[in-house]
Structure formats: C-alpha cells, structure tokens
Design an enzyme around this catalytic site. Structure first.
Site, PDB file in Angstrom:
ATOM      1  N   ARG A  45      43.228  38.360  23.937  1.00 46.57           N
ATOM      2  CA  ARG A  45      44.556  38.929  23.657  1.00 46.57           C
ATOM      3  C   ARG A  45      45.241  39.407  24.933  1.00 46.57           C
ATOM      4  O   ARG A  45      46.409  39.118  25.189  1.00 46.57           O
ATOM      5  CB  ARG A  45      44.414  40.108  22.696  1.00 46.57           C
ATOM      6  CG  ARG A  45      44.021  39.787  21.290  1.00 46.57           C
ATOM      7  CD  ARG A  45      43.817  41.099  20.536  1.00 46.57           C
ATOM      8  NE  ARG A  45      43.346  40.915  19.165  1.00 46.57           N
ATOM      9  CZ  ARG A  45      42.967  41.913  18.379  1.00 46.57           C
ATOM     10  NH1 ARG A  45      42.987  43.170  18.845  1.00 46.57           N
ATOM     11  NH2 ARG A  45      42.568  41.679  17.144  1.00 46.57           N
ATOM     12  N   LEU A  82      41.315  28.731  49.245  1.00 45.05           N
ATOM     13  CA  LEU A  82      42.628  29.361  49.231  1.00 45.05           C
ATOM     14  C   LEU A  82      42.771  30.058  50.579  1.00 45.05           C
ATOM     15  O   LEU A  82      42.015  30.984  50.880  1.00 45.05           O
ATOM     16  CB  LEU A  82      42.755  30.370  48.095  1.00 45.05           C
ATOM     17  CG  LEU A  82      44.093  31.115  48.013  1.00 45.05           C
ATOM     18  CD1 LEU A  82      45.226  30.160  47.659  1.00 45.05           C
ATOM     19  CD2 LEU A  82      44.031  32.246  46.992  1.00 45.05           C
ATOM     20  N   ASN A 139      32.777  33.425  48.378  1.00 39.68           N
ATOM     21  CA  ASN A 139      34.097  33.677  47.808  1.00 39.68           C
ATOM     22  C   ASN A 139      34.301  35.173  47.852  1.00 39.68           C
ATOM     23  O   ASN A 139      33.504  35.924  47.294  1.00 39.68           O
ATOM     24  CB  ASN A 139      34.146  33.161  46.356  1.00 39.68           C
ATOM     25  CG  ASN A 139      35.409  33.603  45.627  1.00 39.68           C
ATOM     26  OD1 ASN A 139      36.443  33.828  46.235  1.00 39.68           O
ATOM     27  ND2 ASN A 139      35.319  33.725  44.311  1.00 39.68           N
ATOM     28  N   GLY A 140      35.345  35.627  48.531  1.00 41.38           N
ATOM     29  CA  GLY A 140      35.590  37.062  48.567  1.00 41.38           C
ATOM     30  C   GLY A 140      36.279  37.504  49.837  1.00 41.38           C
ATOM     31  O   GLY A 140      36.792  36.696  50.617  1.00 41.38           O
ATOM     32  N   THR A 176      39.428  41.002  22.388  1.00 39.22           N
ATOM     33  CA  THR A 176      40.418  41.764  23.146  1.00 39.22           C
ATOM     34  C   THR A 176      40.658  41.161  24.527  1.00 39.22           C
ATOM     35  O   THR A 176      41.772  41.246  25.063  1.00 39.22           O
ATOM     36  CB  THR A 176      40.000  43.246  23.260  1.00 39.22           C
ATOM     37  OG1 THR A 176      41.099  44.008  23.746  1.00 39.22           O
ATOM     38  CG2 THR A 176      38.812  43.425  24.183  1.00 39.22           C
ATOM     39  N   CYS A 191      38.357  31.830  46.521  1.00 34.58           N
ATOM     40  CA  CYS A 191      38.005  30.429  46.682  1.00 34.58           C
ATOM     41  C   CYS A 191      37.121  30.007  45.517  1.00 34.58           C
ATOM     42  O   CYS A 191      36.775  30.815  44.654  1.00 34.58           O
ATOM     43  CB  CYS A 191      37.275  30.205  47.998  1.00 34.58           C
ATOM     44  SG  CYS A 191      38.225  30.684  49.468  1.00 34.58           S
TER      45      CYS A 191
END
Length: 542
Positions: free
Chosen positions: A328, A50, A75-76, A325, A2
C-alpha cells in the site's frame, strides 16, 4: 546505489547464467560489466553502476595495483572513507568511497573492517590468495543483498548473491533465496575446483551498539547535533540532491536540515522537493506548507486511484514482497520516484525512513504497557526494518535509478538516541515522537512539527476515503469467496485472511514462485486487536 550479482562454484554454465544479472539493471543505469575470476573456476561477477561518486574511476568489480589478489563488489556509500584514509595514511587510487573497503580489509581483516565502516553497504570481497569470499551488510540493511547457498550433504556447493532476489530466483537451485542478515559477516572457503563452503557467520554490530554516551547536558542539543551530522555526511555526491517531502514530521525535518547543510556547503542550486497524493490528500496540503516555508523548488505529483491500481503488479515486482502495508505504502513512493527519474535531473534522494522505528512514531506506541516495552519494540522494528519500510524505500526508488539516503538510520544517531532513557523516548503529552519534536522546536512550523502521525499509505488519500479502502473495494471482485476460503490449500506460509492479501500473494507467486519465505510475517500494529495495518482504524488515531 548500484546492482551487484555474483556466482561462485556453479555446476552449470555460468556464461548462460550471468544473463540473470540483467534483472537488476535498473539499480545501475549508467554502466554495466560482467567479469570472470581466473583463479576461481565456474564463477562470475556482474555489476550495474549508478554514477554518484567519482564518475570516472568508480566502475566495478574494483581492483587495485596494491592488492592484485583482491576483488570488490559493493553497493552503498562509505561516509567516513576520507577520515579512514587519513587515519591509516592509505594511498587511494580513486576518489571512490568504496576503495577504502579493500584497504581496510588488507590492513585489519574483514571483521574490524566492517565495524569501522560508517555508511550503508552490501559488499563482496574476494581474496584469491586466501581463496575466500567475504560478504557483509550494514546494520539496518539499508542496502540490500540476497544469497542462494546451494550445497550438498557435506556443505559444499555454489554460492550466488544479488542486490535483489529477482536476480537469483530463476537460477537452478535446490534451496531458498534468502535476505542476507544486516550487521553480519559471512566467510566462505573456495576450493581448487571453485566450489564453496560456508566457513563462518557472525554479527559484527548490533542495534544500539556501540553505546554512545551523551557528553552534552542538553539532550535536545545532542539530538540536533547528531541529526545534522547524519545529514551532512550524506551530502557526498557528484549528482543533484533532492528530498521526498510528505509534510509529515520526519520528511519535513530531514528537508529542513538538508537545506541548512546544503547552504552551509555552498550549494549552487535550489533543492527540489517532491510530494505525491490523490485529490484531497492530507500529505499534499501539508507538504505545500513545508515547501513554502523552506523555499524549495517543489514538485507536486497527483495520481488517480486507477493509476494506483495499475501500478500494483509493478510495485510487487519491485518489492519482492506480498506484505499488505508495504505494498500500500509503496505505490505512492514508486510513482513519485518514476516522476523524479523521468522529469528531473535529481538522482540522490533524502527521505525520513527509520524515524518511526527509532523514535517510537507509530501510533500504537501510545499503548505500550511500559517504557521498557516500548524500547524493546523499537529495537525489534529496527532489526526488521530491512524487510518492511527499509525494503519499500530502497526498491521503489532503485526501480527508477535513484539513490536513497536515510539519515535517521545513521549508526551514530541511532546509537545515541537508543542510549537515552526509555521513558524519555516514549510518547508524551499525547504526542508520539515527543522528544524528537521537542528537539527541533523553532525549525519547523508548529502545524508541521506537531502534526500527528499519518502513515504514507494513508496520507496519499483524503480523510473521506483512505487508499486502503479503495484497494479493498477494487479487489473485492478480483478474488472470489471460494478462492479466499481455499487459500491455504494453494499457498503455503502466512495465512491469507482478506481478499487484498490473497490478491497480492497471487501476483507475488506469479512473479516469484516458491519464494514465500522472503517475508516472515505480516507487519501489524502491536498492543491492539487490529485486523488491518492501517493506522486510521486504530482507536487512538487522531
């Protein structure tokens, strides 16, 4: 997964500021709420949901009749909420895993509560009776949270928080937005006028603690058992579950264990797996082998270099990072997550992040001077994973409304693995993650089980030309030699040594000006003279 947002003690009009909450709407596309707290002037809470567990009663801010003075934003996922409910005989009002946070807080206090949670989380507990706000985040920072503490000379002012920095960077401020430290608890006092002050900050858990002693004579069996349990507990979902599959050891192992657990749980659908790459990608080929072996509904996503280049600015915006990185590697993960969101009904995604840090999977671990040096580096990487690979995994999936689950970062599994002797965890017989590979002999095809490490940012491309070299060619004419030479005069913080680094920093500054502190250093391999983070340039790359 969320999106949470809150502000306490603002000296500005919170009705105008709360629009910033909409910047994390992608994290919770199924529901939205903004709410004030009558007892706390100049404060506001925002939430994007969500729906994954208890789709009917899980909306936030969460409040319950038993605790009229408590509010919860989080959130979790709390995987042991049912066990805790039985242990303490809690009278739950919903089937939502997060409800246990308030019950535990009321019973045990904030620190004990945080220690007892087995899951991934970023929470904000508000106690209007005690006039306090409590913030906490899981040990490895799997779920993100950022804070902005803007106080005067005596430490009194406003506190803002959000799942992503973008929800805070445009607020009126005289201080920096900062990542909330994983495994920590912060306690704030709220005065009668609504202004806040930091009362206390302390860790409630540290990497590798509490130590888990092996009760098995067979260490390999102990690894298998705890990995299976880490996957099994993460099946908690009312939405379809799938898995990212690069064809590397980590994602293949997670996919294999996931399918085994799903079958045992009586899952009624075929697990979808997803891989991504360009023409000639080494990952696509390996993922196809693994998907055929497991019998999954496999989705293969291809992208061109031009599509990758076009996604770079969206990726930087999602990441809130200019680390080379990380960007990428994020392009492929961002594009495959976009595909999943737009073309399937899979919402919960398993992935293999955390294994390289925990199990010494990076190729440079072959060069560790001693097993103890390898152990120290592994723990450092785990402590910082929330700034790099953990950040990548969360943001690229959350950008498209997906919920990521990473069993390698299970706190029981990591504590057990780190309790094993350092010499057992180092690369052996020419293979990184030798111990982990040995534990799962017979579960994966040998060509996958013993496939050498291939970074996600490299595996999406062919052996003939790596993704990083394509990007470097692309940016060559985007940044002049003069611009690179004068970079230090324009941008503070980390030194920009290449045009690629300059290009990312330029995009980052356009999106998040004055926020260079969000990453403390560029991720680079250790024990080498490498000037680029790609594993393909290391002398012991296979």
């Amino acid at each position: 997964m969320c999106g949470i947002w809150a502000i306490f003690g603002s000296s500005n009009d919170v009705k105008k500021l709360c629009i910033e909450c909409m910047k994390v709407h992608h994290r919770g596309p199924d529901g939205f709420r903004v709410e004030s707290i009558p007892a706390f002037p100049n404060s506001c809470l925002g939430f994007h949901r969500l729906e994954v567990v208890d789709r009917t009663l899980g909306m936030q801010p969460m409040r319950f009749c038993a605790f009229p003075h408590l509010w919860l934003l989080y959130n979790g996922e709390i995987y042991n909420f049912r066990d805790l409910g039985k242990q303490y005989n809690f009278d739950f009002e919903t089937h939502c895993d997060g409800e246990v946070i308030l019950h535990l807080y009321a019973r045990c206090g904030p620190e004990v509560m945080a220690k007892m949670l087995d899951g991934v989380f970023a929470f904000c507990v508000i106690d209007t009776e005690k006039r306090k706000v409590f913030l906490g985040r899981d040990l490895y920072g799997v779920r993100p949270m950022f804070t902005l503490l803007d106080v005067n000379g005596v430490g009194v002012g406003s506190l803002s928080l959000c799942s992503e920095a973008k929800g805070l960077t445009s607020l009126p401020r005289g201080n920096k937005v900062k990542p909330f430290p994983p495994g920590h608890l912060q306690i704030f006092n709220v005065a009668a006028d609504g202004f806040v002050s930091l009362s206390e900050e302390k860790p409630f858990l540290e990497v590798g603690n509490p130590l888990v002693e092996s009760k098995e004579d067979d260490v390999l069996a102990g690894i298998r058992q705890r990995m299976k349990e880490a996957v099994r507990k993460r099946l908690m979902a009312d939405r379809r579950i799938g898995c990212l599959l690069s064809g590397g050891l980590d994602s293949s192992l997670v996919a294999a264990v996931l399918i085994e657990c799903m079958k045992e749980a009586g899952c009624s659908y075929k697990v979808q797996t997803f891989s991504i790459g360009m023409e000639g990608s080494t990952d696509l080929k390996a993922a196809r082998v693994m998907a055929d072996y497991l019998g999954t509904e496999h989705h293969e996503v291809k992208f061109s270099p031009e599509e990758g280049f076009s996604a770079l600015k969206d990726v930087v915006y999602a990441l809130e990072s200019y680390d080379i990185t990380t960007i990428r590697a994020s392009v492929g993960m961002y594009l495959v997550s976009k595909y999943i969101s737009e073309n399937t009904d899979t919402t919960v995604i398993f992935s293999g992040e955390g294994s390289d840090e925990l199990c010494q999977g990076y190729i440079y671990f072959h060069k560790a001077p001693t097993p103890q040096d390898g152990d120290k580096e592994s723990r450092r990487l785990l402590s910082d994973i929330y700034l790099y690979d953990g950040l990548r995994a969360d943001r690229t999936t959350a950008a498209h409304g997906l919920e990521l689950r990473v069993p390698f970062l299970d706190k029981v599994f990591t504590a057990y693995y780190l309790s094993l002797p350092p010499e057992h965890r180092q690369p052996r017989e020419g293979s990184e993650k030798f111990l982990l590979r040995s534990a799962f002999k017979g579960m994966l095809p040998d060509e996958i089980l013993w496939r050498p490490k291939e970074a996600f940012s490299d595996g999406v491309s062919s052996q003939k030309e790596s993704w990083f070299s394509m990007i470097q060619k692309y940016v060559e004419n985007k940044v002049s030699d003069e611009e690179l030479k004068d970079a230090s005069q324009l941008y503070d913080g980390l030194e920009l040594k290449t045009k690629e680094a300059y290009y990312y920093r330029q995009m980052f500054e356009d999106l998040f000006p004055g926020s260079s502190n969000l990453i403390p250093y560029y991720w680079m391999p250790k024990w080498s003279n490498a000037t680029d983070p790609s594993a393909r340039i290391l002398p012991h790359y296979k």
